[in-house]
Structures are given as C-alpha cells and as structure tokens.
Design a protein around this motif. Structure first.
Motif, PDB file in Angstrom:
ATOM      1  N   LEU A  43       7.447  54.840  57.299  1.00 49.95           N
ATOM      2  CA  LEU A  43       6.955  54.426  55.880  1.00 49.95           C
ATOM      3  C   LEU A  43       6.159  53.309  55.858  1.00 49.95           C
ATOM      4  O   LEU A  43       5.110  53.225  55.013  1.00 49.95           O
ATOM      5  CB  LEU A  43       8.396  54.026  55.218  1.00 49.95           C
ATOM      6  N   LYS A  44       6.321  52.344  56.702  1.00 55.68           N
ATOM      7  CA  LYS A  44       5.263  51.016  56.551  1.00 55.68           C
ATOM      8  C   LYS A  44       3.966  51.133  57.251  1.00 55.68           C
ATOM      9  O   LYS A  44       3.218  50.699  56.856  1.00 55.68           O
ATOM     10  CB  LYS A  44       6.027  49.973  57.372  1.00 55.68           C
ATOM     11  N   ALA A  45       4.065  52.373  58.208  1.00 52.45           N
ATOM     12  CA  ALA A  45       2.827  52.446  58.643  1.00 52.45           C
ATOM     13  C   ALA A  45       1.868  53.592  58.472  1.00 52.45           C
ATOM     14  O   ALA A  45       0.852  53.969  58.879  1.00 52.45           O
ATOM     15  CB  ALA A  45       2.637  52.426  60.253  1.00 52.45           C
ATOM     16  N   GLY A  46       2.660  54.237  57.250  1.00 57.77           N
ATOM     17  CA  GLY A  46       2.109  55.502  56.964  1.00 57.77           C
ATOM     18  C   GLY A  46       0.485  55.708  56.633  1.00 57.77           C
ATOM     19  O   GLY A  46      -0.094  56.985  57.005  1.00 57.77           O
ATOM     20  N   ASP A  47      -0.177  54.744  55.889  1.00 58.66           N
ATOM     21  CA  ASP A  47      -1.378  54.736  55.741  1.00 58.66           C
ATOM     22  C   ASP A  47      -2.326  55.025  57.076  1.00 58.66           C
ATOM     23  O   ASP A  47      -3.696  55.262  57.024  1.00 58.66           O
ATOM     24  CB  ASP A  47      -1.910  53.600  55.039  1.00 58.66           C
ATOM     25  N   LEU A  48      -1.852  54.512  58.053  1.00 56.31           N
ATOM     26  CA  LEU A  48      -2.402  54.692  59.326  1.00 56.31           C
ATOM     27  C   LEU A  48      -2.160  55.894  60.096  1.00 56.31           C
ATOM     28  O   LEU A  48      -3.078  55.952  61.214  1.00 56.31           O
ATOM     29  CB  LEU A  48      -2.122  53.339  60.396  1.00 56.31           C
TER      30      LEU A  48
END
Length: 109
Positions: A43-48
């Motif tokens: 969830l924290k790194a989803g944009d990557l």
C-alpha cells in the motif's frame, strides 16, 4: 548489494526521483524473505509497482496453502495495479500447472 524488502527497495527507487524506475513484486521472494507485513508495504509503495510475479513455495503453482495470495491480490487491487501478473512457476504437479495457477488467481480478482 541487493534490496530484498519492499519498503527498502521502494525507498531506494524513490531516492532517484525518476519515473523510469519501478518496483517488481515477486510473491515467492516476499515469502522467502519472511516479509509478513507485505500488505502494508505494498500500500505504501503502490505508486511504484511496475511488475508482479506470481509463484508459490518452491516455484509451484499458487494454491493459497503457503502464501497469503488473497491478501496479496487485495493489496494490488487497493493500489489499483492494472498491469500484467506474470506466472513464474515450474511445470510440475499438478498437471496443467499453468492453468491451475491461473484459475486460482482468477478467483481472487
């Protein structure tokens, strides 16, 4: 050097401030690294997230008995991952492993 955990890899990628670098998630490595909080980290790194590889323990077809694929797929859905899911497992029992694995993952989508 290698970064193995989702959070540390995401931090390293972000340090470049470049859209050209993306995060590859691989369920077997998440499992083998003992990353039990993978849901929150995705969830924290989803944009990557740029690539997702699916395989179960010992590179077998996924069946949900070892790795929490329902939670993994939930995290991918919540970060709105829209790209390919790569099946990365060996042709071993069960017969037609590729189809069996795909059918299982489809139940989670």
């Amino acid at each position: 050097d290698a970064y193995c955990l989702i959070g540390e890899t995401a931090e390293y990628i972000r340090s470049f401030h470049s859209p050209a670098l993306q995060l590859q998630l691989d369920s077997i490595h998440i499992y083998n690294n003992g990353e039990t909080n993978f849901y929150e980290e995705i969830l924290k790194a989803g944009d990557l997230v740029g690539q997702v590889d699916i395989s179960d323990v010992d590179r077998m077809a996924p069946d949900g008995k070892h790795f929490d694929f329902p939670l993994f797929m939930k995290a991918l859905h919540e970060v709105d991952y829209q790209d390919y899911l790569l099946s990365e497992y060996r042709a071993a029992p069960p017969e037609n492993a590729a189809k069996v694995g795909l059918d299982y993952i489809k139940t989670l989508m």
